[in-house]
Motif scaffolding. Structure first.
Motif, short mmCIF file in Angstrom:
data_model
loop_
_atom_site.label_atom_id
_atom_site.label_comp_id
_atom_site.label_asym_id
_atom_site.label_seq_id
_atom_site.Cartn_x
_atom_site.Cartn_y
_atom_site.Cartn_z
N HIS A 110 0.83 -1.22 0.00
CA HIS A 110 0.00 0.00 0.00
C HIS A 110 0.85 1.25 0.00
CE1 HIS A 110 -3.10 -2.93 1.16
NE2 HIS A 110 -3.97 -2.05 0.73
N GLY A 111 2.14 1.15 -0.24
CA GLY A 111 2.97 2.33 -0.43
C GLY A 111 3.54 2.95 0.81
N TYR A 112 3.30 2.37 1.97
CA TYR A 112 3.86 2.95 3.20
C TYR A 112 5.32 2.55 3.43
CZ TYR A 112 -0.85 4.33 4.62
OH TYR A 112 -2.07 4.92 4.68
N LEU A 113 5.75 1.48 2.82
CA LEU A 113 7.10 0.96 3.07
C LEU A 113 7.76 0.66 1.74
CD1 LEU A 113 8.65 0.25 5.73
CD2 LEU A 113 8.07 -2.13 5.27
N GLY B 100 2.06 8.70 -1.88
CA GLY B 100 1.58 9.50 -2.98
C GLY B 100 1.71 10.99 -2.79
N HIS B 101 2.37 11.44 -1.69
CA HIS B 101 2.43 12.88 -1.44
C HIS B 101 3.39 13.60 -2.39
CE1 HIS B 101 6.07 11.64 0.63
NE2 HIS B 101 6.45 12.89 0.64
N ARG B 102 4.27 12.85 -3.09
CA ARG B 102 5.20 13.49 -4.01
C ARG B 102 4.64 13.61 -5.43
NH1 ARG B 102 10.26 14.05 -1.93
NH2 ARG B 102 10.70 12.87 -0.04
N ALA B 103 3.40 13.17 -5.67
CA ALA B 103 2.83 13.23 -7.02
C ALA B 103 2.58 14.67 -7.42
CB ALA B 103 1.52 12.44 -7.08
N GLY B 104 2.96 15.07 -8.63
CA GLY B 104 2.80 16.43 -9.12
C GLY B 104 1.53 16.58 -9.94
N PRO B 105 1.22 17.83 -10.38
CA PRO B 105 0.00 18.02 -11.17
C PRO B 105 0.05 17.29 -12.50
CG PRO B 105 0.85 20.11 -10.30
CD PRO B 105 1.89 19.09 -10.05
N GLU C 217 1.02 14.43 -13.10
CA GLU C 217 0.75 13.01 -12.94
C GLU C 217 -0.73 12.71 -12.79
OE1 GLU C 217 3.07 11.39 -9.84
OE2 GLU C 217 4.88 12.45 -10.42
N GLY C 218 -1.57 13.74 -12.86
CA GLY C 218 -3.01 13.51 -12.74
C GLY C 218 -3.45 13.61 -11.29
N PRO C 219 -4.72 13.43 -11.03
CA PRO C 219 -5.24 13.53 -9.67
C PRO C 219 -4.70 12.42 -8.79
CG PRO C 219 -6.92 12.65 -11.16
CD PRO C 219 -5.78 13.08 -12.01
N ARG C 220 -4.50 12.78 -7.55
CA ARG C 220 -4.02 11.79 -6.59
C ARG C 220 -5.11 10.79 -6.26
NH1 ARG C 220 -0.99 15.61 -2.11
NH2 ARG C 220 0.47 16.61 -3.53
N ARG C 221 -4.66 9.61 -5.96
CA ARG C 221 -5.62 8.60 -5.54
C ARG C 221 -6.04 8.87 -4.11
NH1 ARG C 221 -3.28 2.86 -7.86
NH2 ARG C 221 -3.08 3.50 -10.04
N SER C 222 -7.19 8.30 -3.77
CA SER C 222 -7.68 8.47 -2.41
C SER C 222 -6.82 7.68 -1.46
CB SER C 222 -9.13 7.98 -2.32
OG SER C 222 -9.20 6.60 -2.63
N ALA C 223 -6.96 7.99 -0.17
CA ALA C 223 -6.16 7.31 0.85
C ALA C 223 -6.53 5.84 0.98
CB ALA C 223 -6.35 8.00 2.21
N ARG D 263 -6.62 3.61 -1.46
CA ARG D 263 -5.71 2.82 -2.28
C ARG D 263 -4.50 3.66 -2.64
NH1 ARG D 263 -6.90 -2.00 -4.44
NH2 ARG D 263 -9.03 -2.79 -4.23
N PRO D 264 -3.60 3.94 -1.66
CA PRO D 264 -2.41 4.72 -2.00
C PRO D 264 -1.50 3.92 -2.90
CG PRO D 264 -2.26 3.85 0.23
CD PRO D 264 -3.64 3.51 -0.25
N ALA D 265 -0.88 4.61 -3.84
CA ALA D 265 0.01 3.97 -4.80
C ALA D 265 1.43 4.45 -4.58
CB ALA D 265 -0.44 4.28 -6.23
N PRO D 266 2.43 3.61 -4.79
CA PRO D 266 3.82 4.06 -4.68
C PRO D 266 4.15 5.05 -5.79
CG PRO D 266 3.72 1.83 -5.56
CD PRO D 266 2.33 2.18 -5.13
#
Length: 283
Positions: A100-103, A126-131, A133-139, A141-144
């Motif tokens: 789930h991208g935490y580790l 997913g906090h490093r995703a830029g504009p 890269e499209g909209p961020r996913r919801s919490a 299903r976080p993606a690496p």
């Protein structure tokens, strides 16, 4: 001025019942007795603490890792020594956090040749995703940040004398495992990685049949997603001890020939058959 206003509230309400928590009842559920932390605390997002797909063990382990200072050991062994859960459950929880991208866990080779595992914990996937890269996913299903690389196989034992014949026999053992279980079909790269481990077993006076039996007995019933990793684990965890020390056999004694008499000078000497002594033969 002494007239009471029957429409005025006795005191202001900070939250209306059911406004932020639909279905909540005032006479049930948890009641918080909160105190403000001013030191020795950690900020943890609800996307982790209230994750809908992570297990309770994974959530607790994620909160614990996030509270640790930089450089703290977070390997399976150190966590199993710290908590009552065993290595198997802790390893499964770490895989959940990784999925789930935490580790993020990567293996790096130091200048001295030592291979170490580098662990990075992300408090908000997913906090490093830029504009771009499209909209961020919801919490939920976080993606690496990027697709994880292919995980390397665990290290296997190495033989003391890796002769070509021994490694060739080890490759034959690995190539024949698919005949015993079709799930153990290995690629050429995985076979090359596992061959030294099989050679280390055979170097310890174990025949190929014993190695095949140790690698194929009591396999799990579910599909094997990484058969090479399972074989690498068994080659390392079940490595038999070296054979008992056997002193080298003493050299055979030299033969003791019978006494013979020289037919020329009547000198007595040892020889397998009658004849002349050395001096007479030389003269």
């Amino acid at each position: 001025m002494d007239t009471e206003n029957p429409n005025a509230r006795s005191r202001p309400q900070s939250r209306l019942p059911g406004k932020n928590h639909p279905g909540a009842r005032p006479d049930s559920g948890v009641v918080h007795d909160s105190a403000r932390h001013t030191e020795n605390f950690t900020v943890i997002g609800n996307h982790l603490a209230q994750h809908e797909e992570l297990s309770l063990l994974a959530i607790g382990l994620g909160c614990h890792i996030q509270s640790l200072p930089k450089g703290s050991p977070v390997g399976i062994k150190s966590l199993a020594d710290r908590f009552p859960e065993g290595p198997t459950r802790i390893a499964a929880a770490l895989r959940e956090l990784e999925a789930h991208g935490y580790l993020r866990r990567t293996r790096e080779r130091r200048p001295g040749g030592q291979v170490v595992t580098r662990t990075v914990f992300c408090n908000k996937p997913g906090h490093r995703a830029g504009p771009a890269e499209g909209p961020r996913r919801s919490a939920r299903r976080p993606a690496p940040e990027k697709p994880p690389p292919r995980r390397r196989l665990p290290a296997v034992p190495q033989p003391a004398s890796p002769s070509p014949d021994l490694l060739r026999a080890a490759v034959d053992v690995l190539a024949g495992l698919r005949r015993l279980d079709p799930r153990l079909l290995l690629s050429a790269t995985d076979t090359e990685h596992l061959a030294p481990g099989v050679a280390a077993w055979m170097e310890r006076d174990l025949p190929p049949s014993a190695v095949r039996r140790a690698l194929t007995e009591r396999l799990p019933a579910e599909p094997l997603t990484r058969p090479a990793a399972l074989l690498a684990h068994r080659l390392t965890a079940q490595l038999p001890p070296p054979p008992p020390f056997r002193p080298p056999a003493p050299p055979a004694p030299e033969p003791r020939h019978p006494w013979q008499t020289c037919g020329t000078c009547d000198r007595v000497f040892r020889a397998p058959s009658p004849g002349r002594c050395r001096d007479c033969r030389t003269g």
